[in-house]
Design a protein around this motif. Structure first.
Motif, PDB file in Angstrom:
ATOM      1  N   THR A 187       0.866  -1.180   0.000  1.00 13.93           N
ATOM      2  CA  THR A 187       0.000   0.000   0.000  1.00 13.93           C
ATOM      3  C   THR A 187       0.901   1.227   0.000  1.00 13.93           C
ATOM      4  O   THR A 187       1.792   1.336   0.860  1.00 13.93           O
ATOM      5  CB  THR A 187      -0.908   0.014   1.252  1.00 13.93           C
ATOM      6  N   GLN A 228       4.629   0.526   0.055  1.00 14.68           N
ATOM      7  CA  GLN A 228       5.223   0.010   1.285  1.00 14.68           C
ATOM      8  C   GLN A 228       4.551  -1.310   1.641  1.00 14.68           C
ATOM      9  O   GLN A 228       3.368  -1.507   1.356  1.00 14.68           O
ATOM     10  CB  GLN A 228       5.028   0.980   2.445  1.00 14.68           C
ATOM     11  N   SER A 260       2.537  -3.310   3.785  1.00 23.00           N
ATOM     12  CA  SER A 260       1.588  -2.925   4.835  1.00 23.00           C
ATOM     13  C   SER A 260       1.041  -4.125   5.605  1.00 23.00           C
ATOM     14  O   SER A 260       0.594  -3.979   6.740  1.00 23.00           O
ATOM     15  CB  SER A 260       0.433  -2.124   4.241  1.00 23.00           C
TER      16      SER A 260
END
Length: 128
Positions: free
Chosen positions: A69, A72, A74
């Motif tokens: 997300t 990154q 997540s």
């Protein structure tokens, strides 16, 4: 008496075969897992989405879904756990990967092969 000794000997042989088979099963893939090369990941180069990764290494085989997300990591979901899971190790490892945004982290002490197996499945998901 001879018959009883033959039965006892047969039972001992059976126990020895079962023990040898168990040792083989438990250690299958151990050396490969200890020497497993990890190459790292680059989350900023990835599109948002969920990626599926697999590592096949005997009792250390596992599958994960890794969610990206905003470029990154997540979330990491264990889809298929290793044969003898240690939830505390898995949780700590996943937290480290998400915090550091890489698979280039130290293994949890005492669980090197298990950690490397999970890290490899995460890499396999993100390096496709």
């Amino acid at each position: 008496m001879k018959r009883l000794l033959k039965i006892a000997a047969s039972i001992l042989i059976l126990i020895a075969v079962i023990c040898a088979g168990g040792i083989f099963y438990i250690s299958r893939g151990l050396e490969e897992g200890q020497n497993l090369a990890l190459n790292g990941v680059d989350p900023p180069s990835l599109s948002d989405g969920t990626y599926h990764g697999i590592y096949d290494g005997g009792r250390w085989s596992n599958e994960v879904n890794v969610t990206i997300t905003n470029q990154q990591i997540s979330e990491i979901e264990v889809v298929k756990d290793v044969r003898f899971p240690k939830p505390e190790v898995t949780g700590e490892l996943i937290s480290r990967v998400i915090q550091e945004q890489t698979t280039a982290i130290d293994a949890v002490s005492g669980s090197t092969v298990t950690c490397k197996a999970y890290l490899k499945s995460i890499e396999n998901a993100l390096n496709r």
